[in-house]
Design a protein around this motif. Sequence first.
Motif, short mmCIF file in Angstrom:
data_model
loop_
_atom_site.label_atom_id
_atom_site.label_comp_id
_atom_site.label_asym_id
_atom_site.label_seq_id
_atom_site.Cartn_x
_atom_site.Cartn_y
_atom_site.Cartn_z
N PRO A 1 -16.78 -25.13 11.38
CA PRO A 1 -17.92 -24.64 12.22
C PRO A 1 -17.98 -24.74 13.93
O PRO A 1 -17.45 -26.19 13.93
CB PRO A 1 -19.12 -24.91 11.58
CG PRO A 1 -18.77 -26.15 10.24
CD PRO A 1 -16.91 -25.79 10.30
N THR A 2 -18.55 -23.95 15.27
CA THR A 2 -18.01 -24.05 15.83
C THR A 2 -19.49 -25.67 16.77
O THR A 2 -19.39 -25.29 17.52
CB THR A 2 -17.56 -23.00 17.27
OG1 THR A 2 -19.12 -22.52 16.56
CG2 THR A 2 -16.91 -23.11 16.84
N THR A 3 -20.41 -25.32 15.96
CA THR A 3 -21.60 -25.73 15.79
C THR A 3 -21.70 -26.53 14.97
O THR A 3 -22.82 -26.70 14.47
CB THR A 3 -23.25 -25.13 16.06
OG1 THR A 3 -22.94 -23.88 17.17
CG2 THR A 3 -24.51 -25.34 17.36
N PRO A 4 -20.77 -27.95 14.93
CA PRO A 4 -20.60 -29.01 13.64
C PRO A 4 -21.94 -29.59 13.64
O PRO A 4 -22.47 -30.08 12.53
CB PRO A 4 -19.50 -29.73 14.05
CG PRO A 4 -19.30 -29.87 15.79
CD PRO A 4 -20.14 -28.23 16.79
N VAL A 5 -22.92 -29.94 14.60
CA VAL A 5 -23.73 -30.52 14.39
C VAL A 5 -25.25 -29.43 15.03
O VAL A 5 -25.13 -29.12 16.67
CB VAL A 5 -23.86 -31.93 15.06
CG1 VAL A 5 -25.89 -31.93 15.18
CG2 VAL A 5 -23.49 -32.78 14.73
N ILE A 6 -25.87 -29.39 14.52
CA ILE A 6 -26.79 -28.85 14.21
C ILE A 6 -28.73 -29.89 14.66
O ILE A 6 -28.15 -30.39 13.65
CB ILE A 6 -27.89 -27.63 13.54
CG1 ILE A 6 -26.30 -26.93 12.96
CG2 ILE A 6 -28.63 -27.16 13.50
CD1 ILE A 6 -27.31 -25.13 12.63
N LEU A 7 -29.87 -30.07 15.55
CA LEU A 7 -30.36 -30.68 16.21
C LEU A 7 -31.00 -30.15 15.93
O LEU A 7 -31.59 -29.06 16.86
CB LEU A 7 -29.92 -31.48 16.99
CG LEU A 7 -28.94 -32.55 17.61
CD1 LEU A 7 -28.32 -32.83 19.02
CD2 LEU A 7 -28.55 -33.20 16.42
N ASN B 199 -41.41 -36.91 16.92
CA ASN B 199 -40.00 -37.52 17.21
C ASN B 199 -38.75 -38.17 16.81
O ASN B 199 -38.27 -38.29 17.10
CB ASN B 199 -40.39 -38.53 18.71
CG ASN B 199 -41.16 -38.18 20.09
OD1 ASN B 199 -40.90 -36.49 20.08
ND2 ASN B 199 -42.32 -38.92 20.40
N THR B 200 -38.81 -38.05 15.04
CA THR B 200 -38.01 -37.87 14.85
C THR B 200 -36.25 -36.41 15.19
O THR B 200 -36.62 -36.19 14.93
CB THR B 200 -37.49 -37.64 13.32
OG1 THR B 200 -39.03 -38.82 13.46
CG2 THR B 200 -36.72 -37.90 12.35
N GLU B 201 -35.43 -37.29 15.21
CA GLU B 201 -34.21 -36.26 15.66
C GLU B 201 -33.27 -36.14 13.69
O GLU B 201 -33.54 -37.38 13.23
CB GLU B 201 -33.05 -36.80 16.28
CG GLU B 201 -32.09 -36.45 16.91
CD GLU B 201 -31.98 -35.60 18.44
OE1 GLU B 201 -32.19 -34.47 18.32
OE2 GLU B 201 -31.88 -36.30 18.87
N PHE B 202 -33.74 -34.62 13.85
CA PHE B 202 -32.67 -34.48 12.62
C PHE B 202 -31.57 -34.26 13.04
O PHE B 202 -30.97 -33.47 13.81
CB PHE B 202 -33.78 -33.53 12.28
CG PHE B 202 -34.90 -33.93 11.44
CD1 PHE B 202 -35.22 -34.09 9.92
CD2 PHE B 202 -36.45 -33.84 12.12
CE1 PHE B 202 -36.72 -35.03 9.25
CE2 PHE B 202 -37.46 -34.48 11.60
CZ PHE B 202 -37.25 -34.42 10.57
N VAL B 203 -31.08 -34.25 11.42
CA VAL B 203 -29.12 -34.20 12.10
C VAL B 203 -28.69 -33.01 10.49
O VAL B 203 -28.55 -33.49 9.69
CB VAL B 203 -28.30 -35.63 12.99
CG1 VAL B 203 -27.29 -35.34 12.47
CG2 VAL B 203 -28.97 -35.90 13.54
N VAL B 204 -28.06 -32.03 11.19
CA VAL B 204 -27.60 -31.08 10.10
C VAL B 204 -25.99 -30.90 10.75
O VAL B 204 -25.67 -30.57 11.44
CB VAL B 204 -27.80 -29.76 10.06
CG1 VAL B 204 -27.27 -29.10 8.71
CG2 VAL B 204 -29.27 -29.93 9.70
N PHE B 205 -25.26 -31.68 9.79
CA PHE B 205 -23.23 -31.87 10.34
C PHE B 205 -23.10 -30.70 9.28
O PHE B 205 -23.25 -30.74 8.23
CB PHE B 205 -23.27 -33.57 9.78
CG PHE B 205 -21.66 -33.76 9.48
CD1 PHE B 205 -21.57 -33.22 10.79
CD2 PHE B 205 -20.95 -33.10 9.09
CE1 PHE B 205 -19.91 -33.20 11.07
CE2 PHE B 205 -19.42 -33.54 8.81
CZ PHE B 205 -19.31 -33.32 10.54
N THR B 206 -22.98 -29.67 10.07
CA THR B 206 -22.40 -28.34 8.91
C THR B 206 -21.49 -28.07 7.79
O THR B 206 -21.20 -28.10 7.11
CB THR B 206 -23.03 -27.13 10.14
OG1 THR B 206 -21.80 -27.13 10.59
CG2 THR B 206 -24.14 -26.85 9.71
N PRO B 207 -20.01 -29.54 8.80
CA PRO B 207 -18.98 -29.41 8.26
C PRO B 207 -19.33 -29.52 6.77
O PRO B 207 -18.62 -28.83 5.56
CB PRO B 207 -18.13 -30.01 8.59
CG PRO B 207 -18.77 -30.54 10.27
CD PRO B 207 -19.98 -30.25 10.06
#
Length: 393
Positions: A274-280, A297-305
Amino acid sequence: MAISSRLDTARVLATVLLPTLAKGVVVRRPGVMAAAERVQSDARAITTMRGLRDRYGPEPVRLRITGRSVAVLVDPTDVGRLLAESPEPFALATKEKKAALAHFQPHGVLISEGPGREHLRALNERALRPENVPAEAIVRDEADLLTRHVTSTGELTWESFNQAWWRIVRRIVLGNGARGDDQLTDDLKALRENANWAFLHPRQRGLRDRFQHRLDEHLARREEGSLAAQPGDLSGQVPHWLFAFDAAGIVTLRALALGARGMNGILESARLWPTTPVILRESTEPTRWHGTWLPENTEFVVFTPFFHRDPDRLPFADSYAPEYWDGPLDPAIVPFSAGPGVCPGRDLVLTVAATMLDTLSEHLSVPSPGTPLPATLNHFGIRVPAQPAGSRV
Ligand code: HEM
């Protein structure tokens, strides 16, 4: 509540987030990509993520970071929810994204908010429809030239591919008058290199003004058969389009190296690497997850790989599986994101990239890659042998 231990926070930072930053979030750094491939850094990151899920269960895992509430998702259903409920209460315009993208696209839809965002989103969706441009004809034209070049040199490299790719992109976005304007895309690259450093790099006003001025001159022609002819004020949106076509080139060359074909082949390349490995996303209010409240204001991290290559869930995790895209889709396999913030360029990308892939594939002999496919693939190092058309048995 799932709060990671200090050790696990350190692991996530060291093996998931820092390597992603080091590779370059906005523009990839060749030296770091080569090193990442040598150590297969994505394999380590995926192992860390599996460990988090095993130790803490399906809830979002909060990292111990001072001054910022950060939660890493491990459950595919949660990914589906986060993306479906964007941009309210999960905003696309997070602090980190704003800091990075302000370097070259301060007016882009991705970092816009409120009613302004709705307007820009609609403009992007309308302008980026594949039927707005003769994309296939443009791609075939440039792919034929590239094929002639590589059959004389004997192999296709990232450099030769990339040069042809940017001619295609400039013609599609700005028209034939921009075909040879390498300076424009070189300036954008320099601005994107600064953007890799987000907050840390001062903004270069002079360079940005020069880039925007050149871009506006091309846009003013509103050349028929290019996206520039679309109605609306495109000037603030086009920097993102040009920037994002870089990812599309990377995905296409990897698909070629994989021996992939067609749109599903492009989607597979983007799933595997994936070229967007982190969706925030950043929450605009407190939100409840598996019974636990997480603050505003929590930052959610989706690590797609991790979600795209999870061997515990996906029997096809590390193989080329184009048929997956014809069946029911997993909520966490999201190379183009999903929900209201889904990539509005997706269909155009699939048309352009699949045409390039299929046209080039006719003239190149791709050795079939073994399985399991590598977790990290350095596109800068790809070399595909070429042979004159018709010489194959
Ligand atoms: C392989 C190529 C591409 C991939 C994998 C891709 C993927 C994505 C992803 C994952 C997002 C969501 C980002 C987020 O939520 O933070 C996104 C957003 C976006 N993409 Fe793409 N993209 C690609 C190419 C393009 C191209 C070529 C264009 C335009 C010509 C484009 C236009 C956009 C825009 C305008 C957004 C922002 C949408 C919004 O804020 O609502 N993308 N893309």
